[in-house]
Design an enzyme around this catalytic site. Sequence first.
Site, PDB file in Angstrom:
ATOM      1  N   TYR A  61      96.523  10.210   8.849  1.00  0.00           N
ATOM      2  CA  TYR A  61      95.384  11.119   8.981  1.00  0.00           C
ATOM      3  C   TYR A  61      94.988  11.637   7.597  1.00  0.00           C
ATOM      4  CZ  TYR A  61      96.521  11.344  14.011  1.00  0.00           C
ATOM      5  OH  TYR A  61      96.781  11.036  15.330  1.00  0.00           O
ATOM      6  N   SER A 212      93.322  12.067  22.672  1.00  0.00           N
ATOM      7  CA  SER A 212      91.898  12.014  23.018  1.00  0.00           C
ATOM      8  C   SER A 212      91.657  12.230  24.511  1.00  0.00           C
ATOM      9  CB  SER A 212      91.278  10.684  22.576  1.00  0.00           C
ATOM     10  OG  SER A 212      89.876  10.779  22.489  1.00  0.00           O
ATOM     11  N   LEU A 214      89.700  14.080  26.027  1.00  0.00           N
ATOM     12  CA  LEU A 214      88.283  14.266  26.368  1.00  0.00           C
ATOM     13  C   LEU A 214      87.457  13.040  25.984  1.00  0.00           C
ATOM     14  CD1 LEU A 214      87.777  17.996  25.291  1.00  0.00           C
ATOM     15  CD2 LEU A 214      88.311  17.074  27.561  1.00  0.00           C
ATOM     16  N   LEU A 218      83.396  12.756  24.968  1.00  0.00           N
ATOM     17  CA  LEU A 218      82.480  12.304  26.017  1.00  0.00           C
ATOM     18  C   LEU A 218      82.567  13.168  27.271  1.00  0.00           C
ATOM     19  CD1 LEU A 218      82.912   8.418  25.781  1.00  0.00           C
ATOM     20  CD2 LEU A 218      80.913   9.769  25.084  1.00  0.00           C
ATOM     21  N   GLY A 221      80.960  17.498  28.392  1.00  0.00           N
ATOM     22  CA  GLY A 221      79.752  17.981  29.065  1.00  0.00           C
ATOM     23  C   GLY A 221      78.529  17.958  28.175  1.00  0.00           C
ATOM     24  N   LYS A 222      78.729  17.609  26.906  1.00  0.00           N
ATOM     25  CA  LYS A 222      77.601  17.580  25.965  1.00  0.00           C
ATOM     26  C   LYS A 222      76.772  16.307  26.095  1.00  0.00           C
ATOM     27  CE  LYS A 222      80.235  20.125  22.444  1.00  0.00           C
ATOM     28  NZ  LYS A 222      80.847  20.022  21.090  1.00  0.00           N
TER      29      LYS A 222
END
Length: 349
Positions: A61, A212, A214, A218, A221-222
Site C-alpha cells: 500500500y 472491500s 462495499l 458500489l 448507495g451513491k
Amino acid sequence: MEYRQLGSSGLRVSALTLGTMTFGGTGWAKAVGTTDVDGAKRQIALAIDAGVNLIDTADVYSAGRSEEIVGTALAGRRDEVLLATKVRMPMGAGPNDAGLSRHHIIRAAEASLRRLQTDHIDLYQAHEWDGQTPLEETLAAFDALVQAGKVRYIGASNYTGWQLMKSLSISERDGHSRYVSQQIYYSLQARDAEADLVPVSVDQGLGILVWSPLAGGLLSGKYRPNQPTPEGTRRFEGWNEPPVYDDRRLYDTIDILIEIAGDHGVSAAQVALAWLLGRPAVTSVVIGARTDEQLADNLAAARLELSDDERSRLDQVSQEPLRYPHWHQRNIAADRLSPADLSYLRPYL
C-alpha cells in the site's frame, strides 16, 4: 462492538477491522484515498473508541507508506490494537522483490516491522498466491517468523479453495504454523466466495476477513443506474475493482439496500456491512474510508441488527446461479450434506 474468535485460534478480534489502503495515497493507491498522518491519527482514534482492535495494512500500500503512517499514528497506542499486514506483492524492481520465497518473506517482514515501529506482527498474511514457489518453502518461512516471535499468527488472502487446502495440509504434515484466517473479497455485489472459500473456512476452522465489503463503494448507495459516476469516488478516479458482470442484479440489490436503510434511518453502506457480519465464518469486515465521516458511518454498522425478513430479501436479490458440481450435489446429495456444504447450499434446497 462484538469480538469474535479468529477461526480456531485463541485470538479475539473486533467484528470490524480498520483498513488502511487509503493511508498515504501514492501511486496506484491514490485513487483509493490520500490520508496523511494527522488524518490517520483521527481515524485510528475513532476506530479504537468504537471498539475496533484490529488494524489491517500491507507493505505494498503506497509502497510502504501506509505501514509507515500506521506506525507513526500508533505511537503510544500500539498495545491497544492488533496489527495485520501482508507480503507477496512487488516492493522493488529486482527479481526477488516479490513472491512468497523464504528470501522475500523474511526480508519483507523485517522491513514491515521497521515501518510499523513494532517488534511483532499479530497477523502476517500471504497477500496473493505464488504458484512458482514451493508451498513447503513459503510455510516454513512463515513458521520461522512465528518461532522467532516476530509474527503471532499467519493467514492467507486471495487463494482458491484448492490452494488453501493444500497449504493447510502441508502445514499439518510438516508441523508448521497453520493459516488461521483468509482475507477475501465478498459482498452483496459478488458472492463467488460462498461456493468454495466459505465452506473451506467452516470445515477447516478458518476465520474470514472481508476486504472491500462495499464493492469499492458500489454498495454505498451513491451509484444509480443511468447516472454519471459520482465525483470524489474511487471509480471516478479510475479504480476498476471489483469487476461488475451483472449490472441489473447490482442495481436491484442497491434498490433493496436503500429501502432497508430507509426503514432503519441509516445508510445503505451500513446495511451492506451488517448483512456480511451475519454470514457463515465471517469474523471481521475490513472498513476503510476517505473521510472521518465515512468511517464513523461504517463503524455504526456494528450496532445494526437486520431482521430475518430483511436478510432474506437481500439474499434473494443478490443470489447467484448454482455452478457445477453444486447444482448436482443439491439434486442428488441433499440427504448427506455437511455443515460446510450447507453454508452454501441451504438457500437453494
